[in-house]
Design an enzyme around this catalytic site. Structure first.
Site, mmCIF file in Angstrom:
data_model
loop_
_atom_site.group_PDB
_atom_site.id
_atom_site.type_symbol
_atom_site.label_atom_id
_atom_site.label_comp_id
_atom_site.label_asym_id
_atom_site.label_seq_id
_atom_site.Cartn_x
_atom_site.Cartn_y
_atom_site.Cartn_z
ATOM 1 N N HIS A 19 0.849 -1.178 0.000
ATOM 2 C CA HIS A 19 0.000 0.000 0.000
ATOM 3 C C HIS A 19 0.895 1.243 0.000
ATOM 4 O O HIS A 19 2.124 1.125 -0.042
ATOM 5 C CB HIS A 19 -0.979 -0.011 1.171
ATOM 6 C CG HIS A 19 -0.319 -0.040 2.517
ATOM 7 N ND1 HIS A 19 -0.621 -0.969 3.485
ATOM 8 C CD2 HIS A 19 0.645 0.725 3.057
ATOM 9 C CE1 HIS A 19 0.111 -0.756 4.558
ATOM 10 N NE2 HIS A 19 0.893 0.276 4.322
ATOM 11 N N HIS A 22 4.040 1.516 2.303
ATOM 12 C CA HIS A 22 5.257 0.851 1.856
ATOM 13 C C HIS A 22 5.944 1.697 0.790
ATOM 14 O O HIS A 22 7.156 1.878 0.791
ATOM 15 C CB HIS A 22 4.939 -0.515 1.231
ATOM 16 C CG HIS A 22 4.285 -1.486 2.167
ATOM 17 N ND1 HIS A 22 2.986 -1.904 2.002
ATOM 18 C CD2 HIS A 22 4.751 -2.107 3.275
ATOM 19 C CE1 HIS A 22 2.679 -2.763 2.973
ATOM 20 N NE2 HIS A 22 3.730 -2.899 3.764
ATOM 21 N N CYS A 128 -1.411 -19.217 23.265
ATOM 22 C CA CYS A 128 -2.834 -19.417 23.002
ATOM 23 C C CYS A 128 -2.965 -20.569 22.005
ATOM 24 O O CYS A 128 -2.471 -20.484 20.892
ATOM 25 C CB CYS A 128 -3.475 -18.160 22.421
ATOM 26 S SG CYS A 128 -5.179 -18.447 21.863
ATOM 27 N N CYS A 131 -4.816 -19.514 18.758
ATOM 28 C CA CYS A 131 -4.016 -18.724 17.815
ATOM 29 C C CYS A 131 -2.767 -19.485 17.375
ATOM 30 O O CYS A 131 -2.127 -19.118 16.400
ATOM 31 C CB CYS A 131 -3.567 -17.411 18.446
ATOM 32 S SG CYS A 131 -4.908 -16.308 18.890
ATOM 33 N N CYS A 153 -6.982 -14.796 26.065
ATOM 34 C CA CYS A 153 -6.663 -14.299 24.719
ATOM 35 C C CYS A 153 -7.807 -13.406 24.243
ATOM 36 O O CYS A 153 -8.985 -13.770 24.354
ATOM 37 C CB CYS A 153 -6.493 -15.487 23.763
ATOM 38 S SG CYS A 153 -6.426 -14.983 22.034
ATOM 39 N N HIS A 156 -9.711 -15.342 21.329
ATOM 40 C CA HIS A 156 -10.453 -16.572 21.625
ATOM 41 C C HIS A 156 -11.162 -16.570 22.976
ATOM 42 O O HIS A 156 -11.929 -17.492 23.277
ATOM 43 C CB HIS A 156 -9.516 -17.775 21.541
ATOM 44 C CG HIS A 156 -9.011 -18.021 20.154
ATOM 45 N ND1 HIS A 156 -7.861 -17.445 19.669
ATOM 46 C CD2 HIS A 156 -9.530 -18.748 19.145
ATOM 47 C CE1 HIS A 156 -7.682 -17.832 18.421
ATOM 48 N NE2 HIS A 156 -8.672 -18.613 18.068
ATOM 49 N N LYS A 306 -4.608 6.428 11.066
ATOM 50 C CA LYS A 306 -3.581 5.621 10.440
ATOM 51 C C LYS A 306 -4.260 4.730 9.400
ATOM 52 O O LYS A 306 -5.291 4.133 9.653
ATOM 53 C CB LYS A 306 -2.887 4.754 11.504
ATOM 54 C CG LYS A 306 -1.680 4.037 10.971
ATOM 55 C CD LYS A 306 -1.104 3.081 11.996
ATOM 56 C CE LYS A 306 -0.112 2.146 11.327
ATOM 57 N NZ LYS A 306 0.257 1.030 12.201
ATOM 58 N N LYS A 309 -6.039 -1.516 6.178
ATOM 59 C CA LYS A 309 -6.836 -2.253 5.201
ATOM 60 C C LYS A 309 -8.236 -2.521 5.709
ATOM 61 O O LYS A 309 -9.205 -2.409 4.974
ATOM 62 C CB LYS A 309 -6.152 -3.588 4.916
ATOM 63 C CG LYS A 309 -4.992 -3.434 3.969
ATOM 64 C CD LYS A 309 -4.899 -4.651 3.106
ATOM 65 C CE LYS A 309 -4.813 -4.252 1.658
ATOM 66 N NZ LYS A 309 -4.170 -5.239 0.830
#
Length: 523
Positions: A19, A22, A128, A131, A153, A156, A306, A309
């Site tokens: 994006h 970068h 976790c 994860c 977590c 989860h 900021k 996406k």
RNA sequence: GGCGGGGUAGCUCAGGUGGUUAGAGCGCACGGCUCAUAAUCGUGAGGUCGCGGGUUCGAGCCCCGCCCCCGCUACCA
């Protein structure tokens, strides 16, 4: 072999598509590198991709492929094309999956082990199961319901397990004092100032040793620890080393010394710590010099936030370059945002600056000047005769633009360098309007004066082409092809000499110039 | 909570060590010019410098308190 000016970008983690954030980093590093080359030094820009780690592995598997095929595809389809899109002239591109990198990383690890900077220890973390990864304390929240009173977590909502893993550790803590001393003795090592403050206060608060290996029992997408192949190297440790593995560490000492220490390592402020704390400590451990400077630039903000996406504010660079071109992309982000500060991006601002500064300012200046030389002197660069105060003022502004830009770039103040240069754009537009060459052209008696005015104008353009080449290579090449090719390649025109007046030779033919920055129709 | 950065014209921002009427660019209004990409040049309007105290002959710049925004407070890259 004299030392080259060595600039690096972070190597980009290949998990995502590029994006404008970068691209911003790449452009800044490219402008710095091109600037030093245009100034007459040799310079070298390294960029590349960071391809190891659990996330890449998991993403690849999630896309029903293996990590190597996955990263190959992203590099080929996304990351290399990005450099084309924004016109980055890098001298090398390193991928951490390349053999030259792996071999050198292992050599580095062995060197640190032999020097006693690495030891075996046990890493305890909050794992976790959902994860399949270790969590930071900040990723945990207070549990509710059956897990009331426990930390769970955030994703989860289940308790994490305390797991121990036998890992290799880098004695980062041993370098705390040396790092602080280094920051003290080298005030510009970390820039800008705000970044430096954060780094210093972080190190003052105390450093722990760094776990630099991961057991293959968990995942094995990484570089083997050379003396213990049941472990792979922690991704960051591997990634940081790219800056030296690409330039000959362990294989080509001569090349290494011709580039290292890096002059400027451009990074986003999110990864500042790795570059300003861990990285120099690693180098110290290996008996190498830290880079001369780590520069942490700011965020691009979209709508005051900021860019991200998930919020649909991620913008692909080619969305901008398709409309405005790579030069405008480069110019906009370098001029509109103080380098080191956060900056707000908006299409309105981009469009307004494109029209006002590039099309109407610089582009139109080139058009009107070239058109008048063509019209009044049949495309021969006219003879300058007696210089009057107004002409001398242009010469002075040109010289100041050059020296001001050089001083700014020495501080890596890219936006200030462009602002300094732009004073000449404004001066020339003002000069032409005031001198009224179209009036001088009406009388044969003022023809000498007309020549002086147009010579002065086109010489000014010459200075601009050289000064702006690092920022807008394509437009400046076009301009140079029209007015300056008799002096040789644009790349051979030194910025340091650019302010010396009178380089264009009277009688030289100039050629046609298409609009450098055509107007973009309102959408 | 601690540390750091920031809150200045409609917008984006400059404003070393305190000192005459607080600046720039853009936008806006008016005027000039015609070489040029309906471009350019000039002039002008616009600000209680986050809030409240204090120091000082004098503060956007120093001190105290408060409000708001952002970043960092480590081992996902």
């Amino acid at each position: 072999m004299p030392k080259s000016f060595y600039v690096t970008t972070p190597i980009f983690y290949v998990n995502d598509a590029p994006h404008i954030g970068h691209a911003y980093t790449e452009v800044a590093a490219d402008v710095i590198t091109r600037w030093h080359r245009q100034r007459g030094d040799s310079s070298f820009l390294l960029t590349g991709t960071d391809e190891h780690g659990e996330k890449v592995l998991r993403t690849a598997l999630g896309n029903n492929t293996d990590p190597k095929a996955w990263t190959d595809r992203l590099v080929k389809d996304s990351w290399l094309p990005l450099l084309e899109t924004i016109d980055v002239d890098n001298q090398d591109f390193i991928r951490t999956t390349e053999e030259r990198h792996k071999v050198a990383v292992q050599k580095f690890l062995k060197q640190l082990l032999d020097a006693g900077h690495i030891y075996q220890g046990s890493f305890e973390g909050n794992y976790c199961v959902g994860c399949e990864e270790y969590k930071n304390e900040s990723d945990l929240i207070d549990g509710s319901g059956e897990f009331e009173g426990q930390r769970v977590c955030a994703i989860h909502s289940k308790p994490v397990e305390q797991l121990n893993e036998n890992n290799y550790f880098f004695k980062l803590s041993h370098f705390q004092d040396r790092l602080l001393e280094h920051y003290e003795k080298n005030p510009t090592f970390v820039q800008p100032e705000s970044a430096r403050n954060e780094v210093v206060s972080f190190v003052r608060s105390g450093l722990s040793d760094l776990s630099i290996s991961r057991s293959k029992e968990r995942f094995d997408w990484g570089i083997d620890i050379p003396w213990d192949t049941s472990h792979i190297t922690y991704v960051w440790f591997d990634a940081l080393l790219n800056y030296i593995t690409a330039i000959g560490y362990g294989t080509d000492e001569e090349k290494l010394h011709s580039l290292w220490p890096a002059d400027v390592q451009v990074v986003g402020k999110d990864i500042l710590r790795f570059h300003a704390v861990i990285w120099p400590a690693m180098l110290m451990a290996a008996g190498m010099e830290p880079p001369k400077q780590v520069f942490g630039h700011g965020w691009l903000l979209v709508g005051g936030e900021k860019m991200s996406k998930s919020k649909l504010t991620g913008i692909a660079p080619n969305e901008i370059t398709d409309v405005f071109g790579s030069d405008a992309f480069r110019y906009y982000f370098m001029k509109a945002i103080g380098f080191g500060s956060d900056g707000s991006f908006s299409w309105e601002d981009l469009s307004a600056r494109y029209t006002a500064e590039l099309a109407n300012g610089f582009g139109n200046l080139a058009s009107r000047t070239v058109a008048m030389v063509a019209r009044y002197f049949d495309s021969d660069i006219p003879q300058a005769n007696e210089y009057q105060p107004a002409d001398k003022q242009v010469q002075e502004v040109a010289a100041q633009a050059v020296s001001g830009a050089e001083a700014a770039m020495d501080r890596v103040a890219i936006h200030e360098a462009i602002a300094s240069t732009w004073k000449l754009v404004d001066e020339l537009n003002n000069y032409i309007t005031t001198q009224e060459p179209w009036v001088l052209a009406k009388e044969e008696s003022t023809r000498e004066r007309l020549g002086t005015v147009l010579y002065t104008s086109i010489e000014g353009l010459r200075v601009l082409a050289v000064l702006l080449a690092p920022v807008m290579p394509k437009a400046c090449e076009k301009l140079w092809a029209a007015i300056g090719s008799a002096l040789g390649e644009l790349s051979n025109q030194s910025i340091s000499e650019a302010g010396v007046w009178g380089q264009l030779t009277a009688g030289t033919k100039i050629s046609e110039l298409e609009a450098l920055f055509p107007r973009v129709e309102e959408k």
